[in-house]
Design a protein around this motif. Sequence first.
Motif, PDB file in Angstrom:
ATOM      1  N   ILE A   1       0.842  -1.208   0.000  1.00  0.00           N
ATOM      2  CA  ILE A   1       0.000   0.000   0.000  1.00  0.00           C
ATOM      3  C   ILE A   1       0.880   1.262   0.000  1.00  0.00           C
ATOM      4  O   ILE A   1       0.591   2.241  -0.690  1.00  0.00           O
ATOM      5  CB  ILE A   1      -0.966  -0.028   1.213  1.00  0.00           C
ATOM      6  CG1 ILE A   1      -2.000  -1.134   0.994  1.00  0.00           C
ATOM      7  CG2 ILE A   1      -1.645   1.320   1.418  1.00  0.00           C
ATOM      8  CD1 ILE A   1      -2.868  -1.435   2.181  1.00  0.00           C
ATOM      9  N   THR A   2       1.989   1.191   0.743  1.00  0.00           N
ATOM     10  CA  THR A   2       2.935   2.314   0.755  1.00  0.00           C
ATOM     11  C   THR A   2       3.513   2.532  -0.648  1.00  0.00           C
ATOM     12  O   THR A   2       3.624   3.658  -1.126  1.00  0.00           O
ATOM     13  CB  THR A   2       4.085   2.038   1.755  1.00  0.00           C
ATOM     14  OG1 THR A   2       3.501   1.709   3.014  1.00  0.00           O
ATOM     15  CG2 THR A   2       4.996   3.235   1.917  1.00  0.00           C
TER      16      THR A   2
ATOM     17  N   THR B   1      -4.302   5.979  -3.238  1.00  0.00           N
ATOM     18  CA  THR B   1      -4.569   5.751  -1.818  1.00  0.00           C
ATOM     19  C   THR B   1      -5.490   4.543  -1.675  1.00  0.00           C
ATOM     20  O   THR B   1      -6.572   4.513  -2.266  1.00  0.00           O
ATOM     21  CB  THR B   1      -5.264   6.987  -1.208  1.00  0.00           C
ATOM     22  OG1 THR B   1      -4.447   8.121  -1.498  1.00  0.00           O
ATOM     23  CG2 THR B   1      -5.443   6.850   0.289  1.00  0.00           C
ATOM     24  N   VAL B   2      -5.023   3.561  -0.921  1.00  0.00           N
ATOM     25  CA  VAL B   2      -5.861   2.373  -0.687  1.00  0.00           C
ATOM     26  C   VAL B   2      -6.556   2.545   0.663  1.00  0.00           C
ATOM     27  O   VAL B   2      -5.901   2.566   1.703  1.00  0.00           O
ATOM     28  CB  VAL B   2      -5.004   1.081  -0.677  1.00  0.00           C
ATOM     29  CG1 VAL B   2      -5.881  -0.138  -0.416  1.00  0.00           C
ATOM     30  CG2 VAL B   2      -4.254   0.929  -1.984  1.00  0.00           C
ATOM     31  N   PRO B   3      -7.890   2.676   0.668  1.00  0.00           N
ATOM     32  CA  PRO B   3      -8.568   2.813   1.958  1.00  0.00           C
ATOM     33  C   PRO B   3      -8.598   1.470   2.707  1.00  0.00           C
ATOM     34  O   PRO B   3      -8.510   0.420   2.061  1.00  0.00           O
ATOM     35  CB  PRO B   3      -9.986   3.251   1.569  1.00  0.00           C
ATOM     36  CG  PRO B   3     -10.170   2.776   0.183  1.00  0.00           C
ATOM     37  CD  PRO B   3      -8.821   2.721  -0.462  1.00  0.00           C
ATOM     38  N   PRO B   4      -8.715   1.494   4.039  1.00  0.00           N
ATOM     39  CA  PRO B   4      -8.715   0.234   4.802  1.00  0.00           C
ATOM     40  C   PRO B   4      -9.809  -0.727   4.369  1.00  0.00           C
ATOM     41  O   PRO B   4      -9.651  -1.940   4.479  1.00  0.00           O
ATOM     42  CB  PRO B   4      -8.945   0.677   6.255  1.00  0.00           C
ATOM     43  CG  PRO B   4      -8.897   2.144   6.287  1.00  0.00           C
ATOM     44  CD  PRO B   4      -8.812   2.679   4.910  1.00  0.00           C
TER      45      PRO B   4
ATOM     46  N   ASP C   1       1.042   4.149  -2.900  1.00  0.00           N
ATOM     47  CA  ASP C   1       0.919   5.570  -2.563  1.00  0.00           C
ATOM     48  C   ASP C   1       2.105   6.365  -3.117  1.00  0.00           C
ATOM     49  O   ASP C   1       1.932   7.414  -3.722  1.00  0.00           O
ATOM     50  CB  ASP C   1       0.845   5.694  -1.028  1.00  0.00           C
ATOM     51  CG  ASP C   1       0.653   7.126  -0.580  1.00  0.00           C
ATOM     52  OD1 ASP C   1      -0.390   7.698  -0.920  1.00  0.00           O
ATOM     53  OD2 ASP C   1       1.564   7.666   0.091  1.00  0.00           O
ATOM     54  N   GLU C   2       3.306   5.795  -2.928  1.00  0.00           N
ATOM     55  CA  GLU C   2       4.527   6.514  -3.338  1.00  0.00           C
ATOM     56  C   GLU C   2       4.719   6.522  -4.847  1.00  0.00           C
ATOM     57  O   GLU C   2       4.972   7.561  -5.450  1.00  0.00           O
ATOM     58  CB  GLU C   2       5.755   5.848  -2.700  1.00  0.00           C
ATOM     59  CG  GLU C   2       5.999   6.320  -1.284  1.00  0.00           C
ATOM     60  CD  GLU C   2       7.207   5.632  -0.664  1.00  0.00           C
ATOM     61  OE1 GLU C   2       7.943   4.927  -1.365  1.00  0.00           O
ATOM     62  OE2 GLU C   2       7.389   5.805   0.557  1.00  0.00           O
TER      63      GLU C   2
END
Lengths: 75, 543
Positions: free
Chosen positions: A38-39, A48-51, A42-43
């Motif tokens: 997920i990081t 953005t992966v929501p929970p 994002d990078e």
Amino acid sequence: MEEFIEKLKLIKKGVDFENETELFDGGFLDSFDVIQIITMLDEDYEITVPPSEIVPTNFNSAKAMFAMMQRLEDE
Amino acid sequence: MTLTSLSFFAFVFATLVLYYIIPKKFRWIVLLAASAAFYGIVCLKYMPFIVFTAISTWLGALWLDKVANQRKAELKEHKADWDSDTKKAYKHKTLVNKRLILALVLVLNFGILAVIKYFDYISEWLSGFLPVPAISLGILLPLGISFYTFQSMGYIVDVYWGKTAPEKNFAKFALFVSFFPQIIQGPIAIYDDLAKQLYEGHDLQYENIKNGFILILWGLFKKMVIADRLIVILNAILDNRPGLYNFFGAIAILVYAAQLYMDFSGGIDISRGVAQMLGINMAYNFKRPFFARTVADFWRRWHISLCHWLRTYLFYPIAVSKAFLRFGKWIGSHAKKKDLPADSVWGGFTFIEHAGRVVPGCIATLLTFLIVGMWHGANWKYAGYGLWNGIIILVSMLLDPVFKYVINKTKIRTQTFSWRLWQIFRTFVITMVGFAFDIGNDMADSARMVLDCLNPLGRAASVPAELNIGLKISDYAVIVVGLMIVFAVSLYQERSQKSFRDTLGKQSIWFQWVIMLGLLLGVVILGMYGPGVAANEFVYMNF
């Protein structure tokens, strides 16, 4: 997709990301690996992966992860 | 009416008969009536608490759904005439509204749980060093409050996330919150996994009745034949500990581990067995935890439903939050980029790069385990229990590449039986240290119990205690044989990854009944009864 798999291989070495379809359920990836994926999303892809998306079906294969990525990108 | 009482099984029998004789469409109403009756019989006085949770969660979910539907309709209506900034501002406004509704329901329900569970203890603790008197609310824990609160709050978060459609029928939702086999000690269910099974009527099937019956007998065997004997030993040691040799502390920890596992997993087996007789599959809560090879693995096998809940609704939301991702990035930004080989000490990264990757997860782990600890009870020692487990996982994640590097350099054969055995032993010892926090009087006493193991022949008091456990030799034989049977079944399950009941189901019908009758007789003849032991409640009943 190939570039994405190469990035996955940097996160967890020795895992058959091309073919494995039970990455999470089969114990090849743990929760720390999922956070690192997920990081990376994002990078490197600004996604953005929501929970709510952190479910085994989204992380059981590279294909499923890629599909989730595209879906989130469209949203 | 505990899960091992005759009245409970009479209640289950009556529920089964009613469930299967009325039309399928109305069978969920039998479950609701049975659940309400069960709660009323066991804990009528505190019933308003569970009713409040059911109503507030149900209304909150409907409210969230209304906001989400309005948002969808508004965005559709203004698709053409709103520019992207207006859309963004509107989306933000509705998101804030949804967050406020969610927060209201969470604060109300977790607030009640926190006040009832911790107020008296914190008040007493504060009175120790502040000039305020200790106040007691005088409220006992309502039956299953931790379990139904966690289950309900999981549901409202799922509705907030849009993963679950809200239940429109309050009576049906009340059944999900109060389903009687699980209200005493879980497992904590996820709405999408359980609700549909509760609401649809199930056909009467011989396999379900038989397999449910075996599971109930197995649970009774673990609880009444083994756990209720072990608790006698445990209490005798703990009551006399100051005058006993220090090694009795280690024995107490081992006895506690076995007692807790037999008690808790036995109770869960009974609950799951009853549900299976009704055609309902409840979540697994244990998967042979003492075969775990790491502490993280242990927590994937022990109290699985609680750990799944915490991972889904606490660990991931914290670990993937913007703040945590930014924090990880910030740590990583301090690293000097080097092209390191994959088999270097930090797995192809510099230490700072590695830290940036794992520290957010480590902090989320620590916070999650702190909550796990605090969930177990109102005493600082439970925070110690959580932190101990959290710190072990944190250190192992942080140093994981170093361990792999050392193993690689020293050419340890990790695919061997001896290495697996070492891993299981190491995890077992670490877990036992954690259990000391459960049975010690407080944090200091628990730490002393562990440290005393290093001086096994020392004593805390000069006067030796007389240890009169009160069990006969035959009781010890029953414990040993009982634990060996559980171990043999667990070993079979672990190695074959098959259910023992499925394997048994493939044998001849005569053999199946011999095993079932053997278990039944074992429980009837060897179960601990009588005034001294009948009062043994399940350990997790008061959570």
